[in-house]
Design an enzyme around this catalytic site. Structure first.
Site, short mmCIF file in Angstrom:
data_model
loop_
_atom_site.label_atom_id
_atom_site.label_comp_id
_atom_site.label_asym_id
_atom_site.label_seq_id
_atom_site.Cartn_x
_atom_site.Cartn_y
_atom_site.Cartn_z
NE ARG A 64 -0.35 -0.44 4.89
CZ ARG A 64 -0.80 -0.41 6.12
NH1 ARG A 64 -2.04 -0.05 6.33
NH2 ARG A 64 -0.04 -0.75 7.13
CE LYS A 100 2.43 -19.53 9.46
NZ LYS A 100 3.83 -19.81 9.79
CB SER A 113 8.53 -20.71 6.38
OG SER A 113 7.29 -20.05 6.43
CE LYS A 123 3.10 -20.27 14.05
NZ LYS A 123 4.12 -19.20 14.02
CG ASP A 126 4.74 -22.51 12.08
OD1 ASP A 126 5.87 -22.07 12.33
OD2 ASP A 126 3.89 -21.89 11.42
CG ASN A 181 3.63 -14.91 17.78
OD1 ASN A 181 2.62 -14.41 18.26
ND2 ASN A 181 3.83 -14.98 16.48
N1 NAI Z 1 7.28 -13.02 8.59
C1 NAI Z 1 7.25 -14.35 8.58
O1 NAI Z 1 8.30 -15.03 8.67
C2 NAI Z 1 5.97 -15.07 8.43
C3 NAI Z 1 4.75 -14.42 8.51
N2 NAI Z 1 3.59 -15.13 8.38
C4 NAI Z 1 2.30 -14.52 8.55
O2 NAI Z 1 2.09 -13.52 7.54
C5 NAI Z 1 1.22 -12.51 8.05
C6 NAI Z 1 1.88 -11.17 7.82
O3 NAI Z 1 3.09 -11.19 8.56
P1 NAI Z 1 4.37 -10.35 8.14
O4 NAI Z 1 4.44 -10.13 6.68
O5 NAI Z 1 5.54 -10.97 8.79
O6 NAI Z 1 4.02 -9.00 8.87
P2 NAI Z 1 4.68 -7.59 8.69
O7 NAI Z 1 4.19 -6.77 9.81
O8 NAI Z 1 6.15 -7.72 8.46
O9 NAI Z 1 4.08 -7.08 7.30
C7 NAI Z 1 2.71 -6.91 7.13
C8 NAI Z 1 2.51 -6.02 5.93
O10 NAI Z 1 1.11 -5.83 5.79
C9 NAI Z 1 0.89 -4.45 5.56
N3 NAI Z 1 -0.43 -4.09 6.01
C10 NAI Z 1 -0.90 -4.03 7.26
N4 NAI Z 1 -2.19 -3.62 7.26
C11 NAI Z 1 -2.53 -3.43 5.98
C12 NAI Z 1 -3.70 -2.97 5.33
N5 NAI Z 1 -4.81 -2.66 6.03
N6 NAI Z 1 -3.69 -2.87 3.98
C13 NAI Z 1 -2.59 -3.17 3.29
N7 NAI Z 1 -1.44 -3.61 3.84
C14 NAI Z 1 -1.43 -3.74 5.17
C15 NAI Z 1 1.97 -3.73 6.34
O11 NAI Z 1 2.19 -2.43 5.85
C16 NAI Z 1 3.16 -4.64 6.11
O12 NAI Z 1 3.83 -4.32 4.91
C17 NAI Z 1 1.02 -12.81 9.55
O13 NAI Z 1 -0.22 -13.43 9.73
C18 NAI Z 1 2.14 -13.79 9.87
O14 NAI Z 1 1.79 -14.69 10.91
C19 NAI Z 1 3.60 -16.46 8.12
C20 NAI Z 1 4.79 -17.13 8.01
C21 NAI Z 1 6.04 -16.50 8.17
O1 13P Z 2 4.96 -18.07 11.51
C1 13P Z 2 6.14 -17.87 11.55
C2 13P Z 2 7.13 -18.93 11.32
O2 13P Z 2 6.56 -20.07 10.77
C3 13P Z 2 6.65 -16.53 11.91
O3 13P Z 2 6.65 -16.47 13.29
P1 13P Z 2 6.41 -15.09 14.06
O4 13P Z 2 5.15 -14.50 13.50
O5 13P Z 2 6.31 -15.47 15.50
O6 13P Z 2 7.61 -14.23 13.77
#
Ligand code: NAI
Ligand code: 13P
Length: 298
Positions: A7, A78, A108, A161, A214, A226
């Site tokens: 965005r 998640k 991951s 988790k 996970d 977390n």
């Molecule tokens: N970072 C990781 O290693 C992993 C993350 N996830 C999952 O992915 C999901 C997102 O996590 P991350 O990317 O790490 O979070 P993050 O906080 O790093 O990034 C989230 C992104 O979403 C954007 N965002 C937030 N609200 C928004 C909205 N209303 N409209 C448009 N964009 C918006 C933010 O600006 C940011 O760029 C979570 O549910 C997390 O559990 C799953 C596996 C691994």
């Molecule tokens: O889901 C994840 C790894 O599988 C990322 O974990 P966190 O959201 O706790 O950083």
């Protein structure tokens, strides 16, 4: 070719030119990746991966319903929606009822994937044919995907988790030791399995990458946000509220569901108390240890 939408126009333009991502320091973006802040740049064909925090999923999919309806959507978030107690695919069923829904989840860290480190994940889709197509499209030399048709189980493993990772971080942060962590992981897994079974998930899904896998990663690594929130709680230190920590809202949502349904989820209950500062770690530990003695069953 892959299109990445975000965005923030300035950030996306910077990524497109500099071929790097502020959230993944050191990673170089592949030439096949195009970054844009205009969602209409997305090609009309092909799956869309939704990687926004759980509590924003409804707003994002409602805002962009015109661009996302009728497509194959792969959920990467998640968690459980706090205001409704719904899983990601249930939110999409309300906001985009005509979309084909899949879930990509499992152990991951984005930073590991970006570095090309070997990773294995679960790809869940109720339609096995669609799952097979997505599996072929989304694999990479270092990324192995296992198929499942159990969307509910894959989502619940990934959501719950995170609650256990907060509990384990709090135990380690408070100096309760690795044995306490192992107990929390094991009884946490029992709790995840109980709740998932009550909601119709298959036990083998919880035992797979999306659940046990996970849980193992997030409860043992400081790479997990977390786990780090838990560490801060255990140490009595502040934690940056801008960091995405899915387990906090999920603990609240799950605890509320458990109370409404009469499920016994004691670790989830204390994590909900810890994140809302209604409990301290010492009291939480005392509460868990004082529970009536029972047979070791899930
Ligand atoms: N970072 C990781 O290693 C992993 C993350 N996830 C999952 O992915 C999901 C997102 O996590 P991350 O990317 O790490 O979070 P993050 O906080 O790093 O990034 C989230 C992104 O979403 C954007 N965002 C937030 N609200 C928004 C909205 N209303 N409209 C448009 N964009 C918006 C933010 O600006 C940011 O760029 C979570 O549910 C997390 O559990 C799953 C596996 C691994
Ligand atoms: O889901 C994840 C790894 O599988 C990322 O974990 P966190 O959201 O706790 O950083």
């Amino acid at each position: 070719p892959v299109w990445l939408w975000g965005r923030n126009a300035e950030v996306m333009a910077g990524m497109q030119i500099e071929r790097s991502c502020p959230r993944l320091p050191g990673a170089t973006l592949a030439p096949a990746l195009t970054c844009s802040s205009d969602i209409n740049d997305l090609p009309a064909e092909g799956p869309v991966l939704l990687a926004v925090p759980m509590q924003t999923l409804r707003a994002v999919t409602t805002s962009f319903a015109a661009q996302l309806a009728h497509r194959t959507l792969v959920l990467c978030c998640k968690g459980i929606e706090l205001s409704t107690g719904l899983r990601p695919s249930q939110v999409l069923a309300q906001t985009l009822p005509d979309a084909r829904i899949a879930v990509l989840t499992g152990p991951s860290f984005a930073a590991d994937i970006a570095r090309g480190l070997p990773t294995a994940l679960t790809l869940a889709c109720a339609d096995e044919g669609e799952a097979k197509r997505l599996q072929q499209q989304l694999i990479a030399p270092h990324l192995r995907l296992y198929r499942s048709t159990d969307v509910t189980g894959a989502e619940l493993g990934g959501a719950l988790k995170n609650v256990m990772a907060i509990a384990c971080g709090a135990a380690i942060g408070a100096g309760l030791g690795d044995s306490a962590r192992a107990a929390l992981m094991t009884r946490g897994y029992a709790e995840m399995s109980r709740m998932a079974a009550a909601l119709g998930a298959r036990p083998e899904t919880l035992a797979g990458l999306s659940g046990f896998g996970d849980l193992a990663l997030t409860c043992t690594s400081e790479g997990s946000r977390n786990f780090r929130l838990g560490l801060a709680i255990g140490r009595g230190e502040p934690f940056d509220p801008a960091v995405t920590v899915e387990g906090a809202a999920t603990a609240r949502a799950t605890h509320a569901l458990a109370q409404a349904e009469g499920w016994d989820l004691p670790i989830t209950a204390v994590v909900a108390g810890l994140v809302d500062a209604r409990l301290d770690v010492k009291t939480a530990m005392a509460q868990l240890l004082a529970r009536p003695l029972k047979e070791e069953t899930p």
